[in-house]
Design a protein around this motif. Structure first.
Motif, short mmCIF file in Angstrom:
data_model
loop_
_atom_site.label_atom_id
_atom_site.label_comp_id
_atom_site.label_asym_id
_atom_site.label_seq_id
_atom_site.Cartn_x
_atom_site.Cartn_y
_atom_site.Cartn_z
N GLN A 1 0.70 -1.02 -0.21
CA GLN A 1 0.31 -0.10 -0.11
C GLN A 1 0.97 0.90 0.13
OE1 GLN A 1 -2.22 0.03 4.05
NE2 GLN A 1 -3.80 -1.12 2.28
N TYR B 1 0.22 4.55 -2.18
CA TYR B 1 -0.44 5.46 -2.05
C TYR B 1 0.11 6.48 -1.17
CZ TYR B 1 -3.16 2.08 -4.15
OH TYR B 1 -4.08 0.15 -4.17
N ASN C 1 -8.87 6.34 -5.55
CA ASN C 1 -8.28 4.74 -5.45
C ASN C 1 -7.47 4.81 -4.88
OD1 ASN C 1 -9.93 3.36 -7.93
ND2 ASN C 1 -7.87 4.12 -9.32
N LEU D 1 -6.70 3.17 -1.27
CA LEU D 1 -7.10 2.44 -0.93
C LEU D 1 -6.56 2.37 0.29
CD1 LEU D 1 -7.32 -0.66 -4.15
CD2 LEU D 1 -9.02 1.00 -2.65
N ASP E 1 -5.25 1.77 4.15
CA ASP E 1 -6.26 1.51 5.32
C ASP E 1 -5.45 2.39 6.19
OD1 ASP E 1 -3.58 0.67 6.28
OD2 ASP E 1 -4.39 -1.20 6.20
N ASN F 1 -7.66 1.38 -13.24
CA ASN F 1 -7.00 2.08 -11.46
C ASN F 1 -5.10 2.17 -12.25
OD1 ASN F 1 -9.32 0.92 -10.62
ND2 ASN F 1 -8.12 -1.28 -11.17
#
Length: 574
Positions: free
Chosen positions: A278, A281, A306, A308, A310, A389
């Motif tokens: 991740q 991001y 888009n 993602l 967390d 994406n």
């Protein structure tokens, strides 16, 4: 509360394990990995290029070679050696479900170094990645496992230290392990940015973001000049903020950013940990365009479609504020570091009617690339294919051809604006002009910020040159026919190395970069360590499997990424 105990070199840490919202679960006593007073030079979660910083950097007083200690009992589960990235890195798996990581090391303790050297000769490679089973290399708490260094992509001597959840290899926030580092300094809020989120939204009558510096006064931060902010439509907010440790001017990252709108928790980000899958991001977490154009790092308080990651707690609005005419919204930012130091910033958004000319006319609207769908463009045999994406949000299509201005080969292919962040790889195809169909050394190139060409890779596919990349910008073809250069650095008289500890060779390439190298002594593979940031190959004599009083032939062969080859041969004594 910060505390340290034990003799010099054996500082004890008390670990408080936090769950995803920072609540204490357990405690783990372990030893600090260095024998000096800890100075943080890089904090967990710092916003680096294309990634979050996954550990804590401890300064090593500008030196290499300081002992590095195992923080607790365990076994070495992995060792990675690379000329880039973490350089020389060691991983220890502990019985409590955590793995400690030590990176940018100069070398390992003798028992470990001998195992790694044998593996390097077995694989005939300086760069290796080796996993070990439990029981193969057992270490005790406080045992010297390595020595600090500056290897890999390190920008100076330091120890990069991580703690990961072993099962997923997920880095967790080391600052919650009660590091013996004093921190009573609250985060510094530098500015906010207010974004109109669609064509029908405005900030002070304009459809462009508004950057407003912050100032500190009477224990709180305020917007400079106390400006009146008129908004209409859908609005997003972002904040520029950094943190310091006590007695240090090193700029570090913050732990949490909490946005309240009219007293309601609206958008919260907390860096308790993250998955490596991740980490890219980050380019959606920040205002990527702002960072590219003027180096300001704004952390957005709203989510792209888009994004993602967390690390967020959000309402159904995902941070976006739908303003209304005549309604004011009270905005409160609360920024905290991992030690609980907090800073506040308050201001008001005034809801107004948008100006009549704020709507973008349909005739001037560009073709839009959906963030969730694939998209392709072809212009006179120049092609670009974006998989679904590729982007974090819907972006205007901006693809065109420019005539060659005397740089590179063929027309220049402009693929989006460099300020647009990209998550997944996309494909660019450039037609190879007829005179260059059989050209040796043909390469893909991309214009860099200095308006010069940089190597962009790619490969020949028939009459096309195909590049897979995650970089927007301007592309073309170029040619690299110059082989890498090799030079022995300060050779001793008669090449007699009996009073030296290493053979050092300068290794450079002018464009496409070093692809690989091979060193042999009397025809047998020899271990030379590669340090690309210093253009250096180093053969430590203790690892070269040679004997004193013998004349040897050293041969070094280097390939660059364009297929050019350079060979250096020299005799030496030891």
């Amino acid at each position: 509360m910060r505390r340290s105990r034990g003799i010099a070199g054996f500082l004890i840490l008390v670990l408080s394990i936090f769950n995803s919202i920072g609540q204490k679960k357990d405690e783990w006593d372990f030893q600090f990995p260095l024998g000096i007073e800890p100075v943080v030079s890089g904090s967990f979660g710092e916003l680096r290029a294309n990634h979050f910083h996954s550990g804590v950097d401890f300064a090593t007083q500008g030196r290499i070679g300081l002992p590095v200690f195992a923080i607790d009992n365990g076994h070495i589960s992995r060792i990675v050696i690379s000329p880039v990235g973490y350089g020389k890195a060691l991983y220890i798996e502990h019985s409590n479900g955590f793995t400690s990581v030590y990176a940018h090391l100069n070398d390992f303790a003798p028992k470990i170094e001998s195992i790694i050297t044998n593996l390097q000769y077995e694989k005939e490679s300086f760069a290796i990645e080796q996993y070990f089973r439990p029981g193969e290399i057992v270490v005790k708490k406080g045992e010297v496992i390595a020595y600090s260094g500056n290897t890999g992509s390190s920008g100076g001597p330091h120890l990069h230290f991580e703690i990961r959840e072993t099962e997923q290899q997920k880095p967790v926030n080391v600052h919650f392990f009660n590091l013996p580092v004093k921190d009573d300094v609250s985060p510094h809020i530098e500015a906010v940015c207010i974004y109109p989120l669609d064509d029908n939204s405005t900030v002070n009558g304009k459809n462009t973001p508004l950057y407003i510096p912050a100032v500190f006064s009477h224990g709180q931060f305020y917007l400079k000049g106390n400006p009146k902010i008129n908004v209409s439509g859908n609005i997003g907010l972002g904040i520029e903020t950094i943190d310091y440790f006590t007695g240090s001017w090193r700029r570090c990252g913050v732990y949490s950013i909490q946005l309240k709108v009219d007293g309601k928790d609206w958008f919260i980000s907390k860096l308790d940990g993250f998955l490596f899958s991740q980490t890219r991001y980050l380019n959606s977490h920040i205002d990527y365009g702002m960072r590219q154009t003027n180096k300001r790092v704004i952390q957005k308080s709203y989510l792209d479609v888009n994004n993602l990651l967390d690390i967020y707690h959000v309402t159904s609005e995902k941070g976006k504020i739908k303003t209304q005419e005549g309604i004011n919204n009270e905005i409160i930012y609360e920024v905290s570091d991992a030690s609980g130091n907090t800073s506040l910033l308050k201001f008001i958004l005034h809801g107004t009617t948008p100006p009549k000319n704020s709507v973008v006319p349909v005739s001037t609207a560009k073709r839009i690339i959906s963030a969730t769908k694939s998209h392709s463009v072809e212009l006179e045999k120049f092609k670009v294919k974006f998989p679904a994406n590729t982007f974090y949000y819907d972006v205007p299509e901006s693809v065109k051809l420019k005539p060659n201005n005397g740089v590179g080969i063929g027309e220049h292919f402009v693929v989006m604006d460099p300020s647009v962040p990209v998550h997944n790889f996309f494909e660019i195809s450039l037609p190879i002009p007829e005179p260059y169909r059989n050209q040796k050394g043909l390469v893909g190139a991309r214009f860099n910020n200095a308006n010069g060409l940089g190597y962009a890779g790619g490969k020949r596919e028939g009459s096309m040159w195909v590049i897979n990349t995650r970089e927007t910008g301007t592309y073309c073809l170029s040619v690299d026919t110059i082989a890498p250069s090799l030079r022995i650095i300060q050779p001793p008289q008669n090449r007699n190395y009996s009073q030296r500890n290493a053979i050092k060779v300068e290794i450079k390439d002018n464009f496409s970069g070093v692809k690989d190298y091979k060193c042999t002594i009397n025809g047998n593979w020899a271990l030379f360590e590669y340090d690309p940031k210093n253009n250096l190959l180093t053969g430590y004599l203790s690892k070269l499997k040679i004997e004193k009083g013998v004349r040897y032939l050293l041969e070094i062969k280097v390939n660059d990424n364009a297929g050019n080859v350079q060979v250096l041969k020299t005799e030496f004594n030891f």
